[in-house]
Design an enzyme around this catalytic site. Structure first.
Site, short mmCIF file in Angstrom:
data_model
loop_
_atom_site.label_atom_id
_atom_site.label_comp_id
_atom_site.label_asym_id
_atom_site.label_seq_id
_atom_site.Cartn_x
_atom_site.Cartn_y
_atom_site.Cartn_z
N PRO A 1 0.84 -1.08 0.09
CA PRO A 1 -0.05 -0.04 0.01
C PRO A 1 0.80 1.29 0.06
O PRO A 1 1.86 1.42 0.75
CB PRO A 1 -0.71 0.07 1.25
CG PRO A 1 -1.11 -1.73 1.31
CD PRO A 1 0.31 -2.17 1.16
N CYS A 2 0.14 2.32 -0.71
CA CYS A 2 1.20 3.63 -1.06
C CYS A 2 0.51 4.69 0.01
O CYS A 2 1.66 5.51 0.16
CB CYS A 2 0.77 4.08 -2.44
SG CYS A 2 1.43 2.86 -3.59
N PRO A 3 -0.47 4.68 0.59
CA PRO A 3 -0.88 5.75 1.36
C PRO A 3 -0.16 6.21 2.61
O PRO A 3 -0.02 7.39 2.96
CB PRO A 3 -2.30 5.30 1.91
CG PRO A 3 -2.84 4.29 0.80
CD PRO A 3 -1.72 3.81 0.06
N PHE B 1 3.05 6.61 2.42
CA PHE B 1 4.17 7.31 2.13
C PHE B 1 3.51 8.40 1.25
O PHE B 1 4.74 9.12 0.88
CB PHE B 1 5.09 6.45 1.59
CG PHE B 1 5.48 5.23 2.21
CD1 PHE B 1 6.22 5.40 3.48
CD2 PHE B 1 5.13 4.01 2.01
CE1 PHE B 1 6.77 4.24 4.18
CE2 PHE B 1 5.34 2.76 2.66
CZ PHE B 1 6.21 2.73 3.75
#
Length: 419
Positions: free
Chosen positions: A77-79, A81
């Site tokens: 998951p990206c959120p 960072f």
């Protein structure tokens, strides 16, 4: 290339999956939280073992069954960072980056590939990155980070992604990052035929206007409404291309549309900008309703980029090409000198001692700011003695597989909104 094996976590709808397959990797398993994305994987590769659920849930899969796989890969998951978010890092219940590193230690793959957003390359996460590299070194892996842009791999889109590659120390000398060459294809060239498919007379004029590569496609999340091409700034950029970015169309403009009509993109057009292409080796079918299809596409790792990195890893595993000195492969990724000083210390350090060990003078306000930033990802114990404050690094806050970590409860509460 001979067939190598891969286990892919947080597989999404198949951007990385297809790229790795074209690079010569055979999927032994793909794990994905979102049912719609998993349905797309099964639609395209019915023979694959696709598991749906939290990748850290032992009820979904048993990593011990896949020990020794050639490659462990994933787009965690990206959120945690993302520059567009709060950048909570290890304090975000969606953060699985450090957990994936521990998973590599458990599964002992020959190589590890993890990709994420550009935000992870920023100074805010310098200590987090060093923690990851140090842990991989302890596990017997050489590792390197690199910021890759999709436009340098034939994709008509900016889309920077921060990529981590790790290989066993005895195989890393054959690894080399893929060569990059900026694409000359514009959005207009990529989408002209699709935009003209229903007879719109303005397609050629529109294609000339859309004479640059696209801004980064934003997939959005379940927390927001329908599909659109991103926040206000992104919408303004698309408007310059002659694209209405406030939504996604069901089809291309018809013959009765005026020449100066401002069209919306279809999900098929967005997929083309992400690197998929009907009728080619990058052909792929997306399932579900329009909004879910758009999110699957928009959140993906462009297949050509995944393929290029996958081929570099495959060449290293097969020991083809020129053997290199590992030290020459290290990228110049900025790390946190304050974190390094604290990590090396066996006893508490004062601010003055930390700054001296960090190799330079830092103003008091800057020191406090950087310590506060470190404390978001690490446990730092502070103590006062004789009017002097000391600091000691006690541990990492992130989820690395702990049964009692608060991540489990928060994740269970928010699962329906995670994408």
């Amino acid at each position: 290339m001979s067939e190598l094996t891969v286990v892919e976590i947080c597989a999404g709808a198949g951007g990385q999956s297809l790229g790795l397959e074209l690079a010569g990797f055979e999927h032994r398993l793909a794990v994905e939280l979102d049912e719609n994305a998993a349905a797309t994987l099964r639609e395209n590769r019915p023979s694959w073992d696709v598991r749906v659920g939290d990748v850290a849930d032992v009820e979904v899969w048993n990593p011990d069954e896949f020990k020794g796989v050639d490659l462990l890969a994933g787009g965690v998951p990206c959120p945690p960072f993302s520059i567009a978010g709060k950048q909570l890092g290890a304090n975000d219940e969606r953060d699985l980056f450090a957990w994936a590193v521990e998973l590599a230690g458990r599964m002992q793959p020959r190589a590890l590939l993890l990709e994420n957003v550009r935000g992870l390359s920023m100074p805010r996460f310098a200590a987090y990155r060093q923690h990851v590299k140090d842990r991989l070194s302890e596990l017997g892996y050489w590792s390197d980070w690199k910021l890759l842009e999709a436009r340098n791999f034939g994709v008509p889109q900016l889309r920077p992604r921060f990529v981590l590659v790790a290989l066993r120390s005895d195989e890393a000398q054959w690894f080399e990052w893929p060569e990059e060459e900026q694409t000359e294809m514009t959005v207009g060239q990529a989408l002209y035929e699709m935009m003209a498919a229903n007879g719109w007379s303005g397609a050629e004029l529109w294609a000339k206007r859309a004479s640059r590569i696209a801004p980064t496609i934003v997939g959005g999340s379940k927390k927001h409404g329908g599909a659109d091409l991103g926040p206000t700034r992104a919408k303004a950029a698309w408007r310059e291309f002659g694209v209405d970015a406030k939504g996604v169309a069901d089809g291309a403009p018809g013959a009765d549309f005026p020449v100066d009509f401002v069209p919306r993109l279809t999900t098929e057009m967005v997929a083309r900008i992400q690197g998929w292409q009907v009728g080619s080796e990058y052909d792929w079918t997306f399932t579900g309703r329009k909004t879910t299809r758009y999110r699957q596409i928009g959140n993906a790792f462009p297949p050509p980029v995944a393929r290029a990195v996958g081929e570099s890893i495959a060449r290293a595993l097969l020991k083809t090409g020129e053997r290199k000195d590992r030290s020459s492969l290290e990228a110049e990724v900025m790390h946190d000198a304050i974190y390094a000083a604290l990590k090396a210390a066996t006893t508490p350090l004062t601010a003055q001692q930390i700054m001296r060990e960090a190799g330079g003078r830092i103003e008091a306000r800057e020191f406090e700011r950087r310590m506060a930033m470190l404390a978001r990802d690490f446990v730092i114990e502070e103590s006062d003695s004789d009017s002097t404050r000391s600091y000691q690094l006690m541990g990492f806050k992130g989820f690395v597989g702990q049964d009692d970590h608060e991540r489990h409860a928060v994740f269970a509460e928010t699962r329906a909104r995670i994408s």
